[in-house]
Write an enzyme that holds these catalytic residues in place. Structure first.
Site, PDB file in Angstrom:
ATOM      1  N   ASP A  34       0.837  -1.206   0.000  1.00 24.08           N
ATOM      2  CA  ASP A  34       0.000   0.000   0.000  1.00 24.08           C
ATOM      3  C   ASP A  34       0.868   1.250   0.000  1.00 24.08           C
ATOM      4  O   ASP A  34       1.971   1.252   0.557  1.00 24.08           O
ATOM      5  CB  ASP A  34      -0.910  -0.022   1.246  1.00 24.08           C
ATOM      6  CG  ASP A  34      -2.084   0.923   1.104  1.00 24.08           C
ATOM      7  OD1 ASP A  34      -2.286   1.480   0.006  1.00 24.08           O
ATOM      8  OD2 ASP A  34      -2.816   1.112   2.099  1.00 24.08           O
ATOM      9  N   HIS A  51       3.175   3.133  -8.942  1.00 22.87           N
ATOM     10  CA  HIS A  51       2.991   1.696  -9.164  1.00 22.87           C
ATOM     11  C   HIS A  51       4.243   1.090  -9.822  1.00 22.87           C
ATOM     12  O   HIS A  51       4.647  -0.019  -9.501  1.00 22.87           O
ATOM     13  CB  HIS A  51       1.753   1.436 -10.029  1.00 22.87           C
ATOM     14  CG  HIS A  51       0.465   1.840  -9.347  1.00 22.87           C
ATOM     15  ND1 HIS A  51       0.195   1.510  -8.040  1.00 22.87           N
ATOM     16  CD2 HIS A  51      -0.584   2.572  -9.773  1.00 22.87           C
ATOM     17  CE1 HIS A  51      -0.987   2.014  -7.703  1.00 22.87           C
ATOM     18  NE2 HIS A  51      -1.473   2.664  -8.731  1.00 22.87           N
ATOM     19  N   LEU A 145      10.605 -20.803  -4.275  1.00 22.54           N
ATOM     20  CA  LEU A 145       9.571 -19.949  -3.690  1.00 22.54           C
ATOM     21  C   LEU A 145       8.293 -19.974  -4.532  1.00 22.54           C
ATOM     22  O   LEU A 145       8.346 -19.863  -5.755  1.00 22.54           O
ATOM     23  CB  LEU A 145      10.098 -18.500  -3.653  1.00 22.54           C
ATOM     24  CG  LEU A 145       9.084 -17.423  -3.271  1.00 22.54           C
ATOM     25  CD1 LEU A 145       8.776 -17.461  -1.779  1.00 22.54           C
ATOM     26  CD2 LEU A 145       9.597 -16.033  -3.663  1.00 22.54           C
TER      27      LEU A 145
END
Ligand code: FPP
Length: 258
Positions: A34, A51, A145
């Site tokens: 955020d 972004h 991962l």
């Protein structure tokens, strides 16, 4: 110990990473990324610039988790509610996602990362969905991962989806009732993935915002006032060190854990 660290010459001081207990790392870290928009505003730049900077943090955190041997990393990339943003921002985010997936796919693959997407993917623009499907298929056999991207995701949507799937099973006479936690969790998009032990949220907001509501039942929550583009490897190590100082009791007393 602290004195010793303080008197070590510069460069020999124990780094945050070195202070981590590698045997007590979470297996699953979830992140609400955020503050891209506020970070961009502070820099006097448009929201999409934020972004784009956020993608660099995604890269850093993914790399750090892979290096540490963390098994699952879930990132909240686009919530169902995010469709309410200005059209230009939404299309910009969708394009950024496609561009990032295409650009990073080879590096993800080379590092053994396995990609998964959760959310209502059927409602995504065709090219976004296709880029996701391609990346998921390409990395499917990797064993490192697992990077889980929550896209057009909302936890209430996910829970309703699970409830409806179970109702359909019941109507067909295939469901043993009462439904237990295991059966219910098996219908969620995270089926087979352990619940996150740690949730990180950036930008000084103290909310869960419809993210993994079922899975976060016992998760340790870590909030930082840093905006997402300011969150890099060192900040992740700090969050992990904070997590390692906590006692996870699952409703028991400290004495019962000893
Ligand atoms: C929150 O900041 C961020 C988002 C809603 C999108 C996150 C997307 C990225 C980091 C880029 C693409 C991701 C991947 C996985 C490649 P905000 O816009 O809500 O910030 P604000 O609260 O300051 O307005």
């Amino acid at each position: 110990m602290l004195d010793l660290i303080l008197f070590l010459p510069q460069g020999m001081k124990t780094s945050l990473k070195e202070r981590l207990d590698l045997k007590r790392l979470p297996t699953h870290v979830a992140v609400i990324m955020d503050g891209n928009g506020r970070w961009a505003k502070r820099e006097g730049m448009p929201r999409l610039f934020g972004h784009r900077a956020g993608v660099q943090s995604v890269r850093q955190i993914t790399e750090a988790c892979a290096e540490l041997g963390i098994r699952h990393l879930t990132l909240y990339a686009f919530s169902t509610e995010n469709w309410n943003r200005p059209v230009l921002e939404v299309t910009g985010l969708m394009d950024l996602l496609v561009e990032t997936l295409r650009r990073e796919l080879q590096a993800l693959h080379n590092n053994g990362v396995r990609l998964k997407a959760i959310g209502d993917l059927g409602a995504l623009p065709e090219k976004t969905r296709r880029a996701l499907e391609e990346a998921v298929a390409r990395t499917n056999d990797n064993t490192g991962l697992q990077l889980i991207l929550a896209i057009n995701y909302s936890a209430r949507w996910e829970i309703l989806h699970a409830a409806n799937a179970l109702a359909a099973e019941a109507a067909a006479g295939r469901l043993v009732t009462p439904v237990d936690e295991r059966t219910f969790a098996g219908q969620l998009s995270t089926a087979g993935i352990p619940d996150p032990e740690l949730l990180i949220r950036t930008s000084g907001e103290y909310r869960i915002s419809n993210f993994l509501l079922w899975q976060l039942a016992y998760t340790e929550l870590y909030f930082t006032s840093l905006f997402w583009p300011e969150f890099g490897k060192e900040q992740l190590y700090e969050a992990l060190l904070d997590y390692q100082q906590r006692e996870r009791r699952f409703g028991k007393t400290s004495e019962q854990l000893a």
